[in-house]
Design an enzyme around this catalytic site. Structure first.
Site, PDB file in Angstrom:
ATOM      1  N   ARG A 256      81.400  14.581  32.251  1.00 19.49           N
ATOM      2  CA  ARG A 256      80.608  14.398  31.026  1.00 19.49           C
ATOM      3  C   ARG A 256      79.128  14.658  31.323  1.00 19.49           C
ATOM      4  O   ARG A 256      78.388  15.168  30.502  1.00 19.49           O
ATOM      5  CB  ARG A 256      80.807  13.014  30.410  1.00 19.49           C
TER       6      ARG A 256
ATOM      7  N   TYR B  70      73.391  26.488   6.536  1.00 18.46           N
ATOM      8  CA  TYR B  70      74.831  26.417   6.772  1.00 18.46           C
ATOM      9  C   TYR B  70      75.355  25.124   6.122  1.00 18.46           C
ATOM     10  O   TYR B  70      74.751  24.059   6.285  1.00 18.46           O
ATOM     11  CB  TYR B  70      75.078  26.409   8.285  1.00 18.46           C
TER      12      TYR B  70
ATOM     13  N   ASP C  83      67.950  27.587  14.126  1.00 18.48           N
ATOM     14  CA  ASP C  83      69.367  27.934  14.255  1.00 18.48           C
ATOM     15  C   ASP C  83      69.426  29.461  14.372  1.00 18.48           C
ATOM     16  O   ASP C  83      69.195  30.175  13.400  1.00 18.48           O
ATOM     17  CB  ASP C  83      70.129  27.425  13.021  1.00 18.48           C
TER      18      ASP C  83
ATOM     19  N   LYS D 228      80.379  31.652  17.118  1.00 13.83           N
ATOM     20  CA  LYS D 228      80.176  32.901  16.398  1.00 13.83           C
ATOM     21  C   LYS D 228      79.886  34.038  17.388  1.00 13.83           C
ATOM     22  O   LYS D 228      80.736  34.392  18.161  1.00 13.83           O
ATOM     23  CB  LYS D 228      79.075  32.718  15.361  1.00 13.83           C
TER      24      LYS D 228
HETATM   25  C1  LIG Z   1      79.163  27.942  12.096  1.00 13.26           C
HETATM   26  C2  LIG Z   1      77.727  27.606  11.992  1.00 13.26           C
HETATM   27  C3  LIG Z   1      77.244  26.340  12.367  1.00 13.26           C
HETATM   28  C4  LIG Z   1      78.166  25.224  12.835  1.00 13.26           C
HETATM   29  O1  LIG Z   1      78.757  25.515  14.059  1.00 13.26           O
HETATM   30  P1  LIG Z   1      80.231  25.005  14.500  1.00 13.26           P
HETATM   31  O2  LIG Z   1      80.422  25.668  15.818  1.00 13.26           O
HETATM   32  O3  LIG Z   1      81.189  25.444  13.444  1.00 13.26           O
HETATM   33  O4  LIG Z   1      80.144  23.515  14.596  1.00 13.26           O
HETATM   34  C5  LIG Z   1      75.896  26.120  12.274  1.00 13.26           C
HETATM   35  N1  LIG Z   1      75.037  27.066  11.835  1.00 13.26           N
HETATM   36  C6  LIG Z   1      75.470  28.283  11.466  1.00 13.26           C
HETATM   37  C7  LIG Z   1      74.480  29.283  10.979  1.00 13.26           C
HETATM   38  C8  LIG Z   1      76.819  28.601  11.517  1.00 13.26           C
HETATM   39  O5  LIG Z   1      77.236  29.806  11.125  1.00 13.26           O
END
Ligand SMILES: *Cc1c(COP(=O)(O)O)cnc(C)c1O
Length: 380
Positions: A47, A99, A171, A196
């Site tokens: 962890r 998001y 982000d 992604k």
């Molecule tokens: C998918 C996504 C998230 C969240 O991520 P997860 O891996 O699904 O928890 C946050 N910001 C953006 C822009 C995303 O496309």
């Protein structure tokens, strides 16, 4: 080191015992000690740290030009860890187009813990600045946004957050560090849904924070260790492998994205195309300034304005898969109002422009002729 070399070598090295070029999947929870409190190597409990996760975290820090990278069990877990820096009474200013899951966390989890959130159009600098007070602790921006491809000017926002000593997080999921480097542009923290483009193959859920300042990175590592949403070794391996081809994939995503955006712009069934690479896009100039390419995400609406047209278009696609998520090698299509953004209340969706005839495409790296033919047959 140039970026295209960094994705393969940055912060990375062969494994010392065997010389393995890729780090092994260290599928272990714990590590032997020779005497109480004296572990054999640098590790005690997974962890806190695991060699495979460490290899990924070092690579993440390298490609985003940060001091420290942290890998989480999801993108939202990364955001959640960041929010643990703040306490009741603190205020956070976030962009008004986020998001859906981020918006849900802010408004349905953290609002009740006493954090105050303001949602604002980050291009209205006067409005944004008017919201800043002595309790403002964080500015949170997604650029480009999901699904409307709005942009925020990272350098302009950083000037303000720096002067007021406010943390600034971006982000960077949509752009990826191949196209945009928020830390170089003045942000303090980068967040990724590594699910992604970083992973890139739709085979893992993962998240990341990359922090410019070492001390803040160490503090966030403590929060991660103390709350526990770390990424497992196998998933760390998959994301690290994905990163090695990030530059090649994103290059093709951009080529295909540009061609699909141009095709849709000239299509008689299409009303509006949202793609930062189009000169008609309201944020095209900001995109040119802070991004080195325009990515593979394209959204559009129908001339008819009808939800049924969007739905039947999506049902008829054959090469594109109708699915949530984005950023994988395969092309995906999504109906934000019914799928990814259903957690945003309808009136709020309307207000920001997520209409019922909006379709979002994540263009993959297939042959462009097959993608265009698929779109055309679905329209027909
Ligand atoms: C998918 C996504 C998230 C969240 O991520 P997860 O891996 O699904 O928890 C946050 N910001 C953006 C822009 C995303 O496309």
């Amino acid at each position: 080191m140039k970026f295209n070399t960094k994705v393969i070598h940055g912060g990375q090295h062969h494994e010392e015992v065997t010389g393995a070029v890729m780090p092994p999947v260290f599928q272990t929870s714990t590590y032997a000690q020779t005497s109480p409190g004296k572990p054999v190597g640098d590790y005690e409990y997974s962890r806190a740290a695991n060699p495979t996760r460490q290899a990924l975290e070092d690579a993440l820090a390298s490609i985003e030009n940060g001091a420290r990278g942290l890998a989480f069990s999801s993108g939202l877990a990364a955001t959640d860890c960041l929010l643990r820096l703040f306490k009741a009474g603190d205020e956070i200013i976030a962009m008004d187009d986020l998001y859906g899951g981020t918006y849900r966390m802010f408004t349905r989890i953290y609002k009740d813990s006493g954090l105050k959130f303001h949602f604002v159009d980050m291009n209205d600098m006067a409005k944004f600045q008017s919201l800043i007070n002595e309790n403002t602790k964080l500015v949170w921006v997604e650029t480009p946004t999901n699904p409307l491809m709005k942009l925020a000017d990272i350098q302009e926002i950083a000037k303000i957050t720096k002067a007021k000593n406010i943390l600034f997080a971006v982000d960077n999921t949509f752009a990826t560090p191949y196209l945009q480097k928020p830390l170089d542009l003045g942000a303090d923290i980068v967040m990724h849904s590594a699910t992604k483009y970083l992973g890139g193959h739709s085979d893992v859920i993962a998240g990341a924070l990359i922090i410019k300042d070492k001390a803040l990175g160490d503090e966030l590592h403590f929060k991660q260790f103390a709350t526990g949403a770390t990424l497992g070794p196998m998933d760390s391996f998959l994301v690290l492998r994905g990163i090695k081809t990030l530059h090649l994939r994103v290059q093709r995503h951009c080529e295909n994205g540009e061609k699909i955006a141009a095709f849709l712009s000239n299509h008689p069934e299409v009303e509006t195309v949202y793609y930062p690479g189009l000169p008609s896009h309201p944020f095209h100039d900001v995109a040119k300034k802070q991004m080195s390419g325009f990515g593979g995400m394209v959204s559009f609406t129908f001339k008819s304005g009808k939800k049924e047209d969007a739905v039947s278009f999506l049902e008829k696609l054959k090469v594109f898969t109708l699915a949530e998520s984005l950023g994988g090698v395969e092309s995906l299509a999504n109906h934000p109002a019914l799928m990814t953004h259903a957690s945003i209340p309808e009136d709020k969706r309307k207000e920001i422009g997520i209409t019922d005839d909006l379709v979002r495409l994540s263009t993959g790296v297939e042959d462009i002729d097959d993608l265009l033919a698929d779109i055309e047959q679905a329209f027909r």
